[in-house]
Design a protein around this motif. Structure first.
Motif, PDB file in Angstrom:
ATOM      1  N   VAL A  92     -23.497 -47.231 -16.657  1.00 41.00           N
ATOM      2  CA  VAL A  92     -24.642 -47.859 -15.988  1.00 41.00           C
ATOM      3  C   VAL A  92     -24.521 -47.732 -14.474  1.00 41.00           C
ATOM      4  O   VAL A  92     -25.499 -47.393 -13.796  1.00 41.00           O
ATOM      5  CB  VAL A  92     -24.796 -49.335 -16.428  1.00 41.00           C
ATOM      6  N   ILE A  93     -23.341 -47.984 -13.940  1.00 43.56           N
ATOM      7  CA  ILE A  93     -23.149 -47.856 -12.484  1.00 43.56           C
ATOM      8  C   ILE A  93     -23.406 -46.415 -12.052  1.00 43.56           C
ATOM      9  O   ILE A  93     -24.068 -46.166 -11.038  1.00 43.56           O
ATOM     10  CB  ILE A  93     -21.725 -48.305 -12.072  1.00 43.56           C
ATOM     11  N   ARG A  94     -22.935 -45.483 -12.826  1.00 44.56           N
ATOM     12  CA  ARG A  94     -23.145 -44.065 -12.501  1.00 44.56           C
ATOM     13  C   ARG A  94     -24.629 -43.714 -12.531  1.00 44.56           C
ATOM     14  O   ARG A  94     -25.156 -43.048 -11.636  1.00 44.56           O
ATOM     15  CB  ARG A  94     -22.374 -43.193 -13.485  1.00 44.56           C
ATOM     16  N   GLN A  95     -25.329 -44.160 -13.575  1.00 43.50           N
ATOM     17  CA  GLN A  95     -26.764 -43.897 -13.691  1.00 43.50           C
ATOM     18  C   GLN A  95     -27.537 -44.520 -12.533  1.00 43.50           C
ATOM     19  O   GLN A  95     -28.429 -43.892 -11.954  1.00 43.50           O
ATOM     20  CB  GLN A  95     -27.311 -44.433 -15.014  1.00 43.50           C
ATOM     21  N   LEU A  96     -27.203 -45.774 -12.211  1.00 40.15           N
ATOM     22  CA  LEU A  96     -27.898 -46.445 -11.117  1.00 40.15           C
ATOM     23  C   LEU A  96     -27.637 -45.763  -9.781  1.00 40.15           C
ATOM     24  O   LEU A  96     -28.548 -45.623  -8.960  1.00 40.15           O
ATOM     25  CB  LEU A  96     -27.467 -47.919 -11.043  1.00 40.15           C
ATOM     26  N   THR A  97     -26.415 -45.317  -9.562  1.00 41.59           N
ATOM     27  CA  THR A  97     -26.079 -44.630  -8.320  1.00 41.59           C
ATOM     28  C   THR A  97     -26.845 -43.322  -8.201  1.00 41.59           C
ATOM     29  O   THR A  97     -27.365 -42.989  -7.124  1.00 41.59           O
ATOM     30  CB  THR A  97     -24.558 -44.383  -8.230  1.00 41.59           C
ATOM     31  N   LEU A  98     -26.967 -42.596  -9.295  1.00 39.00           N
ATOM     32  CA  LEU A  98     -27.736 -41.346  -9.276  1.00 39.00           C
ATOM     33  C   LEU A  98     -29.221 -41.616  -9.042  1.00 39.00           C
ATOM     34  O   LEU A  98     -29.901 -40.857  -8.357  1.00 39.00           O
ATOM     35  CB  LEU A  98     -27.544 -40.582 -10.584  1.00 39.00           C
TER      36      LEU A  98
END
Length: 80
Positions: free
Chosen positions: A31-37
């Motif tokens: 989720v953190i990775r998706q949100l950062t992207l």
């Protein structure tokens, strides 16, 4: 002692806890990775709020974030 029912129960509960924690940490990383992207670098306050979510809420967020356009969208979602 290792053959006792109580010992086995304790071991089983520890394994279950470990698996649950691993699942939650994995979901959090995704989720953190998706949100950062999607939104760019996250505000530390928002990231901390996300880190406190249950696995169920993380799964819900993983779907909801597809509609986010700004960090404000994320903050509004977290408030509800």
């Amino acid at each position: 002692m290792e053959e006792s029912v109580t010992y086995q129960d304790i071991i089983q509960k520890g394994v279950q806890k470990g698996l649950q924690r691993g699942k939650q940490e994995g979901a959090l990383l995704v989720v953190i990775r998706q949100l950062t992207l999607r939104l760019g670098l996250l505000d530390p306050v928002l990231q901390q709020r996300i880190e406190g979510l249950s696995i169920t809420r993380l799964e819900e967020l993983s779907e909801a974030l597809l509609d986010f356009e700004t960090a404000t969208d994320l903050a509004v979602w977290l408030d509800h």
